[in-house]
Design an enzyme around this catalytic site. Sequence first.
Site, short mmCIF file in Angstrom:
data_model
loop_
_atom_site.label_atom_id
_atom_site.label_comp_id
_atom_site.label_asym_id
_atom_site.label_seq_id
_atom_site.Cartn_x
_atom_site.Cartn_y
_atom_site.Cartn_z
N ALA A 239 0.87 -1.19 0.00
CA ALA A 239 0.17 0.11 0.41
C ALA A 239 0.98 1.46 -0.18
O ALA A 239 1.96 1.42 0.89
CB ALA A 239 -1.18 -0.20 1.03
N GLY B 191 16.03 7.72 -21.81
CA GLY B 191 15.76 6.27 -22.07
C GLY B 191 16.48 5.25 -21.37
O GLY B 191 16.21 5.10 -20.62
N THR C 224 17.77 1.06 -17.43
CA THR C 224 17.17 1.88 -17.64
C THR C 224 17.73 3.51 -17.33
O THR C 224 18.53 3.26 -15.75
CB THR C 224 15.83 1.79 -16.90
N LYS D 218 6.75 -2.97 -6.55
CA LYS D 218 6.96 -2.52 -7.60
C LYS D 218 6.73 -4.12 -8.28
O LYS D 218 6.00 -4.54 -9.44
CB LYS D 218 8.72 -3.38 -7.16
N GLY E 18 0.83 8.74 -8.63
CA GLY E 18 0.47 7.29 -7.93
C GLY E 18 1.73 6.33 -9.18
O GLY E 18 2.02 6.19 -10.20
N GLY F 6 9.74 2.81 -13.32
CA GLY F 6 10.61 1.30 -13.89
C GLY F 6 9.73 0.49 -13.62
O GLY F 6 9.82 -0.84 -14.60
N ASP F 7 8.40 -0.18 -13.21
CA ASP F 7 7.36 -1.12 -13.07
C ASP F 7 7.31 -1.55 -14.24
O ASP F 7 6.97 -2.33 -14.70
CB ASP F 7 7.16 -1.40 -12.22
O1 RIB Z 1 8.45 1.04 -8.00
C1 RIB Z 1 7.49 1.57 -7.11
C2 RIB Z 1 7.09 1.75 -5.77
O2 RIB Z 1 7.76 0.52 -4.89
C3 RIB Z 1 5.99 1.95 -5.42
O3 RIB Z 1 4.56 1.44 -5.58
C4 RIB Z 1 6.44 1.40 -3.99
O4 RIB Z 1 5.43 0.50 -3.00
C5 RIB Z 1 7.56 0.69 -3.92
O5 RIB Z 1 8.11 -0.88 -3.97
#
Ligand code: RIB
Length: 303
Positions: free
Chosen positions: A13, A223, A218, A41, A285, A249-250
């Site tokens: 969260a 880029g 990254t 992530k 977010g 990054g995710d």
């Molecule tokens: O990569 C971003 C994430 O890193 C966030 O959502 C936070 O929860 C951390 O895990």
Amino acid sequence: MTAKIVVVGSFNADLVSYMERMPRPGETVHGDRFATGAGGKGSNQAVAAARLGADVTFIGRVGNDVFANLAYEIWDAEGVDHRFVTRDDEVATGVASILVDASGENMIAVVLGANLRLRERDIDAARPQIADADMLVVQREINLEIVPYVLRTAKDLGVATILNPAPAAGASRESLQLADFLTPNEIELETLNGGAFDDVVSAARGLLSRGDQTAVVTLGARGAQIISRSDSILAPTFAVDAVDTTGAGDTFNAALAVGLSEGKALSDAVRFSNAAAALCVTKPGAADSVPFRADVDALLAQK
Ligand code: RIB
């Protein structure tokens, strides 16, 4: 073709405070806005892969508390299969305290809680889903002892893997050797390198132990650099106004998994990932800011 992706990872969260500038140690600054959202992530990657058009199975662990509801809400909304997520009665859902400044840069402190109680048996339970996947993605916000086990399971089943070494501290040589794709950012590369480096390409090559491994580093607004033992290409990203870089990054990792699973050439998959990550930073977010496939395709078509 619909990509099938398995993500093994964290749910947190996210408790996010937005402010003009970050406090220095010992200083108090006032924020402008606060939001609670779905993060972690692993879960961000799962949500991103689903929004980009993949069939996604997520393997993770949350607590039996109200923060876990944020996870189930977003997984259900995005069609992420969460049958292999277990609920822990003893340890709380992971929580991330996030500060975001006016330039969109963030600082994150995470208490991983239930994420640290993911076990090998949780991976074994999803063996058929892993065997059926085009790609497995794992990061390092879980019980670190099982990361090599996750990668070995996928390898034994003939499934390609992305190890997003985030956070990077203490990453084992074994896990770096097992993954097909390594996706550190520059800070993570520095940690894996054991200190500051002069050149991204040589530092990333130092991580590659097989000729068929690839690092995709990254580089934020510059880029991403694609690095194999013999080649290195810079893939520039798309210029956008950054509001919040959390989750970029995710999103990049998820898009890479989707692009490669759909059969895109590596350079095209990285271009697709750059576009997805660029769109992510234009909204506040983490999981909430992940773009949908149509928006990424529209950005790619414009440029
Ligand atoms: O990569 C971003 C994430 O890193 C966030 O959502 C936070 O929860 C951390 O895990």
